[in-house]
Motif scaffolding. Sequence first.
Motif, PDB file in Angstrom:
ATOM      1  N   UNK A  62      -3.820 -15.703 -12.944  1.00 35.15           N
ATOM      2  CA  UNK A  62      -3.153 -16.211 -11.639  1.00 35.15           C
ATOM      3  C   UNK A  62      -1.662 -16.596 -11.973  1.00 35.15           C
ATOM      4  N   UNK A  63      -1.496 -17.144 -13.112  1.00 38.34           N
ATOM      5  CA  UNK A  63       0.047 -17.240 -13.742  1.00 38.34           C
ATOM      6  C   UNK A  63       0.890 -16.063 -13.735  1.00 38.34           C
ATOM      7  N   UNK A  64       0.136 -14.907 -13.879  1.00 41.01           N
ATOM      8  CA  UNK A  64       0.883 -13.557 -13.959  1.00 41.01           C
ATOM      9  C   UNK A  64       1.025 -13.156 -12.901  1.00 41.01           C
ATOM     10  N   UNK A  65       0.369 -13.514 -11.762  1.00 39.05           N
ATOM     11  CA  UNK A  65       0.304 -12.898 -10.513  1.00 39.05           C
ATOM     12  C   UNK A  65       1.882 -12.672  -9.912  1.00 39.05           C
ATOM     13  N   UNK A  66       1.832 -11.723  -9.192  1.00 35.66           N
ATOM     14  CA  UNK A  66       3.352 -11.590  -8.927  1.00 35.66           C
ATOM     15  C   UNK A  66       3.376 -11.498  -7.314  1.00 35.66           C
ATOM     16  N   UNK A  67       4.567 -10.931  -6.516  1.00 37.61           N
ATOM     17  CA  UNK A  67       4.502 -10.869  -5.265  1.00 37.61           C
ATOM     18  C   UNK A  67       5.553  -9.763  -4.846  1.00 37.61           C
ATOM     19  N   UNK A  68       5.246  -9.259  -3.506  1.00 33.97           N
ATOM     20  CA  UNK A  68       6.330  -8.193  -3.134  1.00 33.97           C
ATOM     21  C   UNK A  68       6.342  -8.346  -1.358  1.00 33.97           C
ATOM     22  N   UNK A  69       6.951  -7.200  -0.734  1.00 35.48           N
ATOM     23  CA  UNK A  69       6.869  -7.387   0.420  1.00 35.48           C
ATOM     24  C   UNK A  69       6.325  -6.090   0.876  1.00 35.48           C
ATOM     25  N   UNK A  70       5.962  -6.224   2.425  1.00 35.56           N
ATOM     26  CA  UNK A  70       5.122  -5.456   2.927  1.00 35.56           C
ATOM     27  C   UNK A  70       5.502  -5.122   4.379  1.00 35.56           C
ATOM     28  N   UNK A  71       5.547  -4.044   4.958  1.00 36.88           N
ATOM     29  CA  UNK A  71       5.810  -3.799   6.431  1.00 36.88           C
ATOM     30  C   UNK A  71       4.999  -2.727   6.830  1.00 36.88           C
ATOM     31  N   UNK A  72       4.614  -2.658   8.261  1.00 37.51           N
ATOM     32  CA  UNK A  72       3.755  -1.763   8.847  1.00 37.51           C
ATOM     33  C   UNK A  72       3.696  -1.969  10.240  1.00 37.51           C
ATOM     34  N   UNK A  73       3.073  -0.835  10.694  1.00 34.42           N
ATOM     35  CA  UNK A  73       3.326  -0.458  12.198  1.00 34.42           C
ATOM     36  C   UNK A  73       1.681  -0.152  12.510  1.00 34.42           C
TER      37      UNK A  73
END
Length: 142
Positions: free
Chosen positions: A21-32
Motif C-alpha cells: 500500500x505504501x508503494x501504491x501510486x495514482x494517476x488520472x483517467x478520462x473516458x467517454x
Amino acid sequence: MRARLRTALIALATLAASATIAHADSGTIRFKVLKGGWFIGASGGSGVLSFRGRQYPLSIGGVSAGLVFGASETRLSGRVSNINRPSDVAGVYGAGGAGAALGRGVSAIVLTNEKGAVLELSGRQTGLMVNADLSGLAISLR
C-alpha cells in the motif's frame, strides 16, 4: 509455540500488505461512455489512463439491469489511486444507482475494482436517461 508462530506470520503479512500500500501510486483517467437501454442496458466507450508520464488507451464496456430507459453519453474524468502498474486499473467495477438526465446533467461517482484501484470521477451526462439499476463497468487496457 504455535501461538508465537501464528503471531509472527500475522505480523509479517501485515508488514507486507502495508509495504504494498505504501508503494501504491495514482494517476488520472478520462473516458467517454455511451449508454442505452430498455430495462436492460448496455454501455461502451473508450478512454485514457495517464500514469507515471505515459498514456494508456482503455476500452470500457458494461451492462445494467433494473429500470433503464433512454440513451446518454457520459464524459468522466478524475483520479485513480491505489495502483502499482497500469494493469491494476483493468477490472470490473460495480455500482447501484438511480437518476435521470434530460439534456445535460452532472455526475460524480467513486468506484473500486477487485484489485483495490479506486476511481474518483466527475463529469457531464448528455441525453435522455431514467434509471434505477445495478450496473457493472469493465475497464480493460487496449
